[in-house]
Design a protein around this motif. Structure first.
Motif, PDB file in Angstrom:
ATOM      1  N   GLY A  11      42.913  32.060   6.305  1.00  0.00           N
ATOM      2  CA  GLY A  11      42.151  31.770   7.521  1.00  0.00           C
ATOM      3  C   GLY A  11      40.792  31.196   7.188  1.00  0.00           C
ATOM      4  N   TYR A  12      40.180  31.728   6.153  1.00  0.00           N
ATOM      5  CA  TYR A  12      38.868  31.269   5.709  1.00  0.00           C
ATOM      6  C   TYR A  12      38.918  29.808   5.295  1.00  0.00           C
ATOM      7  CZ  TYR A  12      34.319  32.079   3.370  1.00  0.00           C
ATOM      8  OH  TYR A  12      33.002  32.060   2.994  1.00  0.00           O
ATOM      9  N   ALA A  13      39.944  29.443   4.504  1.00  0.00           N
ATOM     10  CA  ALA A  13      40.048  28.078   3.989  1.00  0.00           C
ATOM     11  C   ALA A  13      40.327  27.076   5.105  1.00  0.00           C
ATOM     12  CB  ALA A  13      41.140  28.004   2.923  1.00  0.00           C
ATOM     13  N   LEU A  14      41.188  27.438   6.047  1.00  0.00           N
ATOM     14  CA  LEU A  14      41.580  26.513   7.109  1.00  0.00           C
ATOM     15  C   LEU A  14      40.403  26.130   8.012  1.00  0.00           C
ATOM     16  CD1 LEU A  14      45.062  27.953   8.159  1.00  0.00           C
ATOM     17  CD2 LEU A  14      44.618  25.826   6.917  1.00  0.00           C
ATOM     18  N   PHE A  15      39.488  27.067   8.240  1.00  0.00           N
ATOM     19  CA  PHE A  15      38.427  26.843   9.215  1.00  0.00           C
ATOM     20  C   PHE A  15      37.042  26.643   8.596  1.00  0.00           C
ATOM     21  CE2 PHE A  15      41.848  28.646  11.622  1.00  0.00           C
ATOM     22  CZ  PHE A  15      41.794  27.984  12.835  1.00  0.00           C
ATOM     23  N   GLU A  16      36.989  26.587   7.259  1.00  0.00           N
ATOM     24  CA  GLU A  16      35.710  26.475   6.564  1.00  0.00           C
ATOM     25  C   GLU A  16      34.980  25.166   6.894  1.00  0.00           C
ATOM     26  OE1 GLU A  16      33.955  28.776   5.053  1.00  0.00           O
ATOM     27  OE2 GLU A  16      34.355  28.623   2.914  1.00  0.00           O
ATOM     28  N   VAL A  17      35.650  24.041   6.699  1.00  0.00           N
ATOM     29  CA  VAL A  17      35.010  22.747   6.927  1.00  0.00           C
ATOM     30  C   VAL A  17      34.632  22.550   8.396  1.00  0.00           C
ATOM     31  CG1 VAL A  17      35.305  20.235   6.808  1.00  0.00           C
ATOM     32  CG2 VAL A  17      36.042  21.669   4.891  1.00  0.00           C
ATOM     33  N   PRO A  18      35.564  22.793   9.363  1.00  0.00           N
ATOM     34  CA  PRO A  18      35.163  22.658  10.766  1.00  0.00           C
ATOM     35  C   PRO A  18      33.971  23.528  11.132  1.00  0.00           C
ATOM     36  CG  PRO A  18      37.543  22.834  10.603  1.00  0.00           C
ATOM     37  CD  PRO A  18      37.004  23.107   9.230  1.00  0.00           C
ATOM     38  N   SER A  19      33.945  24.754  10.611  1.00  0.00           N
ATOM     39  CA  SER A  19      32.845  25.661  10.917  1.00  0.00           C
ATOM     40  C   SER A  19      31.524  25.117  10.398  1.00  0.00           C
ATOM     41  CB  SER A  19      33.120  27.040  10.309  1.00  0.00           C
ATOM     42  OG  SER A  19      32.052  27.927  10.563  1.00  0.00           O
ATOM     43  N   ASN A  20      31.536  24.571   9.178  1.00  0.00           N
ATOM     44  CA  ASN A  20      30.297  24.056   8.606  1.00  0.00           C
ATOM     45  C   ASN A  20      29.812  22.808   9.350  1.00  0.00           C
ATOM     46  OD1 ASN A  20      28.785  25.290   6.586  1.00  0.00           O
ATOM     47  ND2 ASN A  20      29.103  23.606   5.153  1.00  0.00           N
ATOM     48  N   LEU A  21      30.747  21.987   9.790  1.00  0.00           N
ATOM     49  CA  LEU A  21      30.371  20.802  10.561  1.00  0.00           C
ATOM     50  C   LEU A  21      29.762  21.182  11.910  1.00  0.00           C
ATOM     51  CD1 LEU A  21      33.437  18.495   9.806  1.00  0.00           C
ATOM     52  CD2 LEU A  21      31.099  18.214   8.964  1.00  0.00           C
ATOM     53  N   GLY A  57      31.668  22.872   2.337  1.00  0.00           N
ATOM     54  CA  GLY A  57      32.699  23.656   3.031  1.00  0.00           C
ATOM     55  C   GLY A  57      34.041  23.549   2.339  1.00  0.00           C
ATOM     56  N   LEU A  58      34.420  22.338   1.909  1.00  0.00           N
ATOM     57  CA  LEU A  58      35.704  22.150   1.237  1.00  0.00           C
ATOM     58  C   LEU A  58      35.737  22.869  -0.102  1.00  0.00           C
ATOM     59  CD1 LEU A  58      38.465  20.697   1.315  1.00  0.00           C
ATOM     60  CD2 LEU A  58      37.399  18.852   0.010  1.00  0.00           C
ATOM     61  N   ILE A  59      34.666  22.733  -0.887  1.00  0.00           N
ATOM     62  CA  ILE A  59      34.612  23.409  -2.185  1.00  0.00           C
ATOM     63  C   ILE A  59      34.767  24.915  -2.011  1.00  0.00           C
ATOM     64  CG2 ILE A  59      33.090  23.989  -4.130  1.00  0.00           C
ATOM     65  CD1 ILE A  59      31.879  21.128  -3.750  1.00  0.00           C
ATOM     66  N   ASN A  60      34.050  25.460  -1.032  1.00  0.00           N
ATOM     67  CA  ASN A  60      34.117  26.902  -0.831  1.00  0.00           C
ATOM     68  C   ASN A  60      35.484  27.332  -0.305  1.00  0.00           C
ATOM     69  OD1 ASN A  60      32.467  29.390  -0.935  1.00  0.00           O
ATOM     70  ND2 ASN A  60      32.982  29.499   1.238  1.00  0.00           N
ATOM     71  N   SER A  61      36.074  26.533   0.597  1.00  0.00           N
ATOM     72  CA  SER A  61      37.367  26.922   1.167  1.00  0.00           C
ATOM     73  C   SER A  61      38.475  26.849   0.125  1.00  0.00           C
ATOM     74  CB  SER A  61      37.709  26.040   2.371  1.00  0.00           C
ATOM     75  OG  SER A  61      37.851  24.694   1.996  1.00  0.00           O
ATOM     76  N   LEU A  62      38.533  25.738  -0.626  1.00  0.00           N
ATOM     77  CA  LEU A  62      39.555  25.630  -1.672  1.00  0.00           C
ATOM     78  C   LEU A  62      39.302  26.635  -2.786  1.00  0.00           C
ATOM     79  CD1 LEU A  62      39.982  21.742  -1.972  1.00  0.00           C
ATOM     80  CD2 LEU A  62      41.433  23.375  -0.750  1.00  0.00           C
ATOM     81  N   GLY A  63      38.035  26.810  -3.139  1.00  0.00           N
ATOM     82  CA  GLY A  63      37.711  27.780  -4.178  1.00  0.00           C
ATOM     83  C   GLY A  63      38.086  29.191  -3.788  1.00  0.00           C
TER      84      GLY A  63
END
Length: 444
Positions: free
Chosen positions: A66-76, A376-382
């Motif tokens: 759940g964290y990875a899927l919504f990380e980038v949208p949340s940061n934007l 956001g992508l780095i953190n979500s994939l990481g």
């Protein structure tokens, strides 16, 4: 913008550190505690809620899906609406979901709530990393990142005894100990989320607690740095998401998180086995020892890292990752409780200290919307490492019929991350060099 010998900018940065960083790492204390407190409740939680060992590993990791899927949208979204509103929203919703963990009575409900907890918290960590880039020039950023990262060891130094104490309320008012733990710690997050709305400012120009010269100096320095980064880095959303450097950083962070969460989710159980006592206040206090060492190491490493060039930071990061790997392998190898705890202390120190240094690499390269998306992508994939680690650890231990095999696998992840740090010299960060602090230039 102030001249290099002007004390206005350093004074403004010091003021930011005193005003914002303690509150940000306090937020992270609560975030990290709500994320990993199932490690303290593991045995009683599994027994009363009917959660198998395999289901526990899967549920612990589902948070990160759940964290990875919504990380980038949340940061934007945070880039658009500002930190005040978005940090408040994140903390209140994750606090309510964390408190609802007290109601788990089946594996299905456990899976659902862990997934929703990841969705709710998505954007918090990269949002803060992005927030720091809006407030602090690059030359001071490793120290600021380190102050924020104090949340991880502090969550365990304070959270271990707190979780253990709440577990000992078992039966009070007819409520089980693990239910007390989830409910109280979740509601704390809600309160702090509301506080964040009134405490945070979105950018230096809004900060009434800074003098006008300090506001101008900070805003000018940050804006100039962002402008210089645009010359060397992607500034469009889609470009940043497929940039080779961003994907490289994502792999490095994935390996680090595999090691960190593989250790964190099972640390209370390991300590319990080492000291021969069930998880409670005593085990919580002993668990705090490795994180106390990590807290001190984090401050020392980050202070030293800010005094060297960005290229030399890769050696600092690699050394920390190696130390973490040696420590976790030692905790698996030694049967002596004292030596095992010492190994865990070295592991915690290495893995916590490497992360603030790591984030100086993408922050030196990305800016604007690309920074929001890329970080956001780095953190979500990481953070998918947090999903992979418990499942892989469980599989390796069953395959080799050895509890130590899983820890050796986590150690290997840390060594792989160290190797990638050393190879990162092929990824130049010209923005970092052009905006370095004078002391950094002399260090070269």
């Amino acid at each position: 913008m102030p001249q290099p010998n002007d004390e206005t900018l350093p004074a403004a940065v010091r003021r930011v550190m005193w005003r914002l960083m303690p509150f940000l790492f306090f937020m992270y204390v609560i975030a990290f505690l709500d994320r990993v407190n199932i490690g303290f409740a593991k045995e009683e939680f599994q027994a009363h809620a009917g959660i198998s060992e395999a289901a526990y590993a899967l549920g612990a990791g589902l948070f990160f899906i759940g964290y990875a899927l919504f990380e980038v949208p949340s940061n934007l979204i945070m880039q658009r609406v500002g930190a005040r509103w978005w940090m408040c929203r994140i903390m209140v919703t994750w606090g309510l979901i964390s408190a609802a963990m007290a109601l788990v009575d089946s594996e299905g409900v456990f899976y659902l709530l862990r997934f929703l907890l990841g969705v709710a918290e998505a954007g918090f960590f990269p949002g803060v990393i992005l927030f720091i880039t809006h407030w602090v020039p690059h030359a001071y950023r490793a120290r600021c990142n380190a102050l924020f990262y104090l949340g991880i060891p502090l969550a365990s130094v304070l959270g271990g005894p707190l979780s253990g104490l709440l577990l000992e309320l078992d039966g009070t008012a007819g409520i089980l100990g693990w239910q007390w733990m989830f409910a109280v710690e979740g509601l704390i997050a809600c309160v702090v989320g509301v506080w964040a709305f009134f405490y945070l400012d979105n950018k230096p120009a809004d900060a009434r607690w800074l003098s006008q010269p300090q506001r101008d100096a900070l805003q000018s320095a940050v804006d100039l740095e962002a402008e210089r980064k645009r010359e060397h880095s992607p500034h469009r959303l889609l470009t940043s998401l497929v940039d080779p450097r961003v994907l490289y950083f994502s792999l490095v962070y994935f390996l680090i998180q595999c090691a960190v969460y593989g250790m964190t989710f099972y640390l209370p159980t390991q300590v319990s086995a080492a000291v021969g006592s069930k998880v409670g206040l005593a085990v919580g206090l002993v668990t705090a020892i490795p994180w106390t060492v990590a807290l001190l190491a984090n401050l020392a490493v980050s202070s030293g890292a800010d005094r060297v060039s960005q290229q030399r930071k890769r050696f600092v990061a690699a050394a920390c990752a190696c130390a973490g790997s040696v420590g976790i392998a030692a905790s698996a190898y030694f049967s002596s409780p004292v030596l095992a705890i010492c190994g865990l202390a070295v592991a915690a120190a290495g893995y916590i200290s490497v992360q603030p240094v790591f984030w100086t690499f993408p922050a030196a390269y990305l800016t604007g919307t690309a920074a929001a998306a890329g970080i956001g992508l780095i953190n979500s994939l990481g953070n998918l490492g947090g999903f992979v680690a418990p499942v892989a650890k469980n599989w390796v231990e069953e395959t080799f019929s050895s509890d130590s095999a899983g820890l050796y696998m986590l150690s290997a992840c840390g060594l792989a991350a160290a190797a990638l740090f050393l190879l990162s010299s092929r990824l130049p960060t010209p923005a970092a060099r052009s905006t370095a602090h004078p002391a950094t230039e002399e260090a070269r």
